[in-house]
Design a protein around this motif. Structure first.
Motif, mmCIF file in Angstrom:
data_model
loop_
_atom_site.group_PDB
_atom_site.id
_atom_site.type_symbol
_atom_site.label_atom_id
_atom_site.label_comp_id
_atom_site.label_asym_id
_atom_site.label_seq_id
_atom_site.Cartn_x
_atom_site.Cartn_y
_atom_site.Cartn_z
ATOM 1 N N PHE A 1 0.836 -1.207 0.000
ATOM 2 C CA PHE A 1 0.000 0.000 0.000
ATOM 3 C C PHE A 1 0.869 1.255 0.000
ATOM 4 N N THR A 2 1.975 1.208 0.754
ATOM 5 C CA THR A 2 2.881 2.357 0.794
ATOM 6 C C THR A 2 3.457 2.625 -0.594
ATOM 7 N N PHE A 3 3.881 1.572 -1.267
ATOM 8 C CA PHE A 3 4.400 1.717 -2.636
ATOM 9 C C PHE A 3 3.335 2.303 -3.560
ATOM 10 N N LEU A 4 2.098 1.781 -3.439
ATOM 11 C CA LEU A 4 1.001 2.279 -4.270
ATOM 12 C C LEU A 4 0.740 3.753 -3.999
ATOM 13 N N GLY A 5 0.712 4.119 -2.723
ATOM 14 C CA GLY A 5 0.463 5.511 -2.368
ATOM 15 C C GLY A 5 1.530 6.439 -2.899
ATOM 16 N N LEU A 6 2.781 6.032 -2.802
ATOM 17 C CA LEU A 6 3.875 6.860 -3.291
ATOM 18 C C LEU A 6 3.817 7.013 -4.809
ATOM 19 N N ARG A 7 3.418 5.937 -5.494
ATOM 20 C CA ARG A 7 3.282 6.017 -6.949
ATOM 21 C C ARG A 7 2.173 6.996 -7.347
#
Length: 341
Positions: A151-157
């Protein structure tokens, strides 16, 4: 033949068969009364040392800050009651926040659409956790630790290389300004109290609610008793996701017209702290959303008090840590006392 019904134990634990008509356990537990007393003493001490603490200018922001922690904590309480945990809620709040903020900036959606978008996004993230945990038969902390990173990766993207700027005041209804409160009480906190009350009633007065306690007490016995364990576990994580989405709207409304990548950071720790301090057993089978609401209020009161006293912010972490250790210690003592009876 005597007709029986399932009711929760006095400590908020797994249900037990009792004759119909028996009086339910007290609506407020001893743990919650202790929390009320601690909060009252803390507020009294802060009122003496910092007279501005009990003013509207101080209490209103405190209640606004408490709302997202208590709201997500209500869902987390159900998750922990079932014997699980969700350490991905902070990352999920970031995803829901940036999706909603970008929609507000790009499409200029209305308040209702923005809230619905955030709730749907949170529900989908909760569904991912729920399916993997309920049907994958992998421990919740492993799954949610993994999804927290995803989720963190998705949010940063979604954030891209910078912040989301120029967010309009569409969500001001949940904010700190005059449009965010009625009779001096913030709408975000009022809505949190209403949702907490609804969940409290559901857990206390419905068979479906008591099934969560049964699962946390003994999932095998619950399954043999006819409880659809997997569906209930899935529901717990989806509900938490939905509340994460609404909590993300509260977070956006708290800030300025800019949203940065730190939104949601560390929120999972504050939520779990509120749940544990509120008296929910980390081992599952017992808990109270009312206690979680009080736990969140205590955590935010400590943070606000440390700030107003001009102390180092790390001290709030120290005090909250002490509260957690005391709460867990008390829970272990209660569990040992029950085993020795």
């Amino acid at each position: 033949m005597t007709t029986t019904a399932m009711r929760p134990s006095a400590a908020g634990g797994p249900p037990a068969a009792t004759p119909r008509g028996r009086v339910l356990p007290p609506p407020v537990t001893g743990q919650e009364l202790v929390l009320l007393g601690v909060i009252a003493l803390l507020w009294a001490a802060l009122a003496v040392t910092t007279p501005a603490f009990l003013t509207a200018g101080s209490l209103q922001p405190l209640l606004v800050a408490t709302a997202p922690i208590a709201l997500v904590g209500a869902g987390m309480t159900i998750v922990i009651i079932t014997g699980g945990i969700d350490v991905s809620v902070g990352a999920a709040m970031m995803v829901c926040s940036v999706i909603t903020a970008k929609a507000l900036v790009g499409a200029e959606v209305s308040l209702g659409v923005a809230v619905l978008l955030a709730i749907v996004a949170g529900g989908l993230l909760g569904l991912i956790n729920g399916v993997l945990i309920a049907y994958g038969r992998v421990h919740a902390i492993i799954i949610t630790f993994g999804t927290a990173n995803l989720f963190t990766f998705l949010g940063l993207r979604i954030f891209g290389s910078g912040t989301v700027n120029g967010i309009p005041g569409t969500l001001a209804f949940f904010g700190r300004g005059p449009e965010g409160r009625t009779l001096g009480v913030p709408h975000a906190f009022l809505l949190t109290v209403l949702i907490t009350a609804a969940i409290w009633w559901y857990l206390r007065h419905t068979a479906g609610g008591r099934h969560f306690f049964a699962i946390g007490g003994d999932p095998v016995a619950a399954r043999l008793a006819g409880v659809r364990v997997q569906r209930r576990v899935l529901l717990a994580y989806v509900l938490t996701g939905l509340l994460v989405g609404l909590g993300a709207c509260f977070l956006i409304a708290q800030g300025t017209s800019t949203l940065d990548q730190s939104v949601g950071s560390g929120r999972e720790l504050a939520v779990i702290a509120a749940v544990v301090i509120g008296g929910t057993s980390i081992m599952g089978g017992r808990g109270s959303v009312l206690g979680t609401l009080l736990g969140a209020l205590l955590v935010q009161s400590v943070s606000s008090g440390v700030t107003q006293l001009g102390w180092k912010s790390q001290l709030s972490d120290l005090f909250v840590g002490i509260f957690i250790i005391v709460a867990v210690g008390a829970d272990l003592l209660r569990a040992r006392t029950r085993r020795n009876r």
